[in-house]
Design a protein around this motif. Structure first.
Motif, short mmCIF file in Angstrom:
data_model
loop_
_atom_site.label_atom_id
_atom_site.label_comp_id
_atom_site.label_asym_id
_atom_site.label_seq_id
_atom_site.Cartn_x
_atom_site.Cartn_y
_atom_site.Cartn_z
N LYS A 152 0.82 -1.19 0.00
CA LYS A 152 0.00 0.00 0.00
C LYS A 152 0.87 1.26 0.00
CE LYS A 152 -3.66 -2.59 0.40
NZ LYS A 152 -4.62 -2.75 -0.72
N ILE A 153 0.41 2.28 -0.73
CA ILE A 153 1.10 3.56 -0.77
C ILE A 153 0.95 4.26 0.58
CG2 ILE A 153 1.15 5.84 -1.84
CD1 ILE A 153 0.21 4.55 -4.42
N GLY A 154 2.02 4.87 1.05
CA GLY A 154 1.98 5.58 2.32
C GLY A 154 2.36 7.04 2.15
N ILE A 155 1.84 7.86 3.04
CA ILE A 155 2.17 9.28 3.05
C ILE A 155 2.46 9.69 4.48
CG2 ILE A 155 -0.27 9.95 3.20
CD1 ILE A 155 0.49 12.49 1.63
N GLY A 156 3.48 10.48 4.68
CA GLY A 156 3.85 10.90 6.03
C GLY A 156 4.20 12.38 6.06
N ALA A 157 4.01 12.99 7.22
CA ALA A 157 4.35 14.40 7.41
C ALA A 157 4.95 14.56 8.80
CB ALA A 157 3.13 15.29 7.25
N GLY A 158 5.85 15.51 8.95
CA GLY A 158 6.49 15.71 10.24
C GLY A 158 6.95 17.13 10.46
N LEU A 159 7.18 17.45 11.73
CA LEU A 159 7.71 18.74 12.14
C LEU A 159 8.86 18.52 13.11
CD1 LEU A 159 4.41 20.74 12.84
CD2 LEU A 159 5.96 21.09 10.90
N GLU A 160 9.88 19.35 13.00
CA GLU A 160 11.02 19.30 13.91
C GLU A 160 11.40 20.73 14.29
OE1 GLU A 160 14.83 16.71 13.58
OE2 GLU A 160 15.36 18.66 12.70
N TYR A 161 11.54 20.97 15.60
CA TYR A 161 11.90 22.30 16.05
C TYR A 161 13.14 22.25 16.93
CZ TYR A 161 11.69 26.95 18.06
OH TYR A 161 12.01 28.22 18.45
N TRP A 162 14.20 22.92 16.48
CA TRP A 162 15.45 23.02 17.23
C TRP A 162 15.47 24.33 17.99
CZ3 TRP A 162 19.35 20.09 18.75
CH2 TRP A 162 19.64 18.91 18.05
N TYR A 163 15.88 24.27 19.27
CA TYR A 163 16.14 25.49 20.02
C TYR A 163 17.31 25.22 20.96
CZ TYR A 163 15.73 29.62 22.89
OH TYR A 163 16.01 30.80 23.54
N ASP A 164 18.42 25.88 20.69
CA ASP A 164 19.63 25.74 21.49
C ASP A 164 20.08 24.27 21.51
OD1 ASP A 164 21.75 26.71 22.92
OD2 ASP A 164 20.69 26.73 24.83
N ILE A 165 20.01 23.58 22.67
CA ILE A 165 20.50 22.20 22.76
C ILE A 165 19.38 21.17 22.66
CG2 ILE A 165 22.44 22.92 24.20
CD1 ILE A 165 20.93 21.70 26.60
N MET A 166 18.16 21.61 22.42
CA MET A 166 17.02 20.69 22.44
C MET A 166 16.25 20.73 21.13
SD MET A 166 13.76 20.58 25.07
CE MET A 166 12.93 21.94 24.24
N VAL A 167 15.72 19.57 20.75
CA VAL A 167 14.84 19.49 19.59
C VAL A 167 13.64 18.64 19.95
CG1 VAL A 167 16.07 17.46 18.67
CG2 VAL A 167 14.69 18.86 17.13
N ILE A 168 12.48 19.03 19.44
CA ILE A 168 11.26 18.22 19.60
C ILE A 168 10.74 17.87 18.22
CG2 ILE A 168 10.63 19.06 21.89
CD1 ILE A 168 8.73 21.01 20.56
N ARG A 169 10.14 16.67 18.10
CA ARG A 169 9.67 16.19 16.81
C ARG A 169 8.28 15.58 16.94
NH1 ARG A 169 14.89 13.96 17.47
NH2 ARG A 169 16.46 14.96 16.14
N ALA A 170 7.51 15.67 15.87
CA ALA A 170 6.20 15.03 15.81
C ALA A 170 5.93 14.65 14.36
CB ALA A 170 5.10 15.95 16.33
N GLY A 171 5.31 13.51 14.14
CA GLY A 171 5.02 13.07 12.79
C GLY A 171 3.85 12.13 12.75
N TYR A 172 3.33 11.94 11.54
CA TYR A 172 2.22 11.00 11.35
C TYR A 172 2.37 10.35 9.97
CZ TYR A 172 -2.38 8.88 11.53
OH TYR A 172 -3.40 7.96 11.55
N LYS A 173 2.15 9.03 9.91
CA LYS A 173 2.24 8.30 8.65
C LYS A 173 0.98 7.48 8.45
CE LYS A 173 5.46 5.70 5.78
NZ LYS A 173 6.82 5.11 5.69
N PHE A 174 0.46 7.53 7.23
CA PHE A 174 -0.78 6.85 6.90
C PHE A 174 -0.59 6.02 5.64
CE2 PHE A 174 -4.71 6.80 4.38
CZ PHE A 174 -5.56 6.15 5.27
N LYS A 175 -1.08 4.78 5.67
CA LYS A 175 -1.03 3.91 4.49
C LYS A 175 -2.43 3.70 3.95
CE LYS A 175 3.22 1.35 5.39
NZ LYS A 175 3.85 0.01 5.48
N PHE A 176 -2.62 4.02 2.68
CA PHE A 176 -3.93 3.89 2.05
C PHE A 176 -4.34 2.43 1.95
CE2 PHE A 176 -2.13 7.86 0.53
CZ PHE A 176 -3.17 8.74 0.73
N GLY A 177 -5.55 2.11 2.43
CA GLY A 177 -6.06 0.76 2.32
C GLY A 177 -5.51 -0.21 3.34
N GLU A 178 -4.68 0.28 4.28
CA GLU A 178 -4.09 -0.58 5.29
C GLU A 178 -5.14 -0.94 6.33
OE1 GLU A 178 0.04 -1.67 6.84
OE2 GLU A 178 -1.14 -1.82 5.02
#
Length: 222
Positions: A152-178
């Motif tokens: 199945k084809i998949g699509i994903g999106a994410g965000l990453e934010y760096w500030y000084d010594i720290m980074v936070i991340r969030a993402g989501y991936k979806f597969k069509f018909g899964e």
């Protein structure tokens, strides 16, 4: 289920060489006969090794290749094989990067073939959302399309934010018909802390009814 890996990357004048070892242990599982009667237990694990090479062709283009050897054992049977990945990273502008990879190019091993997949992605970096942050800090957004040759084809999106010594991340991936395995499947959350040459990474990956996973890694730069 336990997974572990170790990776070493070294730059040379002719490019960058990397070496990785990976281990995945599925633990003990019940063994049942044709009548669904428990007759014992068995274990299963995967073991792999990767040799990687990458090179900057110029300021806007990089290429890379992985040579991967793997072994999978299920109870008293198993198989092994060798496949490779090929990829390229293109700098469209200072803020926009695009990449493409084709993975698991290989041959049939004992009637088993690793699934070949094509992945394309693009990222956009916003370095100065707020005027007080440093140039290297900021927000990066990304979009990925995954095209398995059998699946199945998949699509994903994410965000990453760096500030000084720290980074936070969030993402989501979806597969069509899964088939849905409910819960927060597809969501990932993570954070990293970098201090001098050390970087600690954490990722939270839910698998719905199958449970939650916590991934922790340590990077050392020298």
């Amino acid at each position: 289920v336990n997974i572990g890996s170790i990776t070493y990357i070294h730059p040379f004048t002719f490019g960058n060489l990397g070496f990785s070892l990976l281990y995945l242990n599925y633990g003990n599982m019940e063994k049942r006969d044709a009548d669904d009667i428990v007759i014992g237990s068995f274990s299963s694990y995967d073991l792999g090794g990767i040799i990687s090479y990458s090179k900057n062709i110029d300021n806007n283009l990089s290429i890379g290749i992985n040579l991967k050897g793997f072994t999978e054992v299920i109870d008293d049977s198993g198989f092994s094989g060798i496949v490779c990945d090929i990829g390229s990273l293109i700098s469209i502008t200072e803020e926009i990067l695009a990449g493409i990879t084709i993975q698991n190019i290989g041959v049939d091993i004992k009637r088993f073939k690793m699934p070949i997949r094509l992945t394309m992605g693009i990222s956009y970096s916003i370095c100065n959302i707020f005027t007080q942050i440093k140039k290297e800090d900021g927000l990066t957004s990304s979009l990925e399309l995954d095209f398995p040759f059998a699946g199945k084809i998949g699509i994903g999106a994410g965000l990453e934010y760096w500030y000084d010594i720290m980074v936070i991340r969030a993402g989501y991936k979806f597969k069509f018909g899964e088939y849905d395995i409910s819960g927060l499947t597809g969501l990932t959350l993570g954070a990293s802390f970098r201090l001098f040459e050390y970087e600690i990474n954490y990722a939270f990956v839910p698998y719905g009814d199958l449970g939650l996973t916590h991934n922790i890694s340590l990077n050392i730069y020298f």
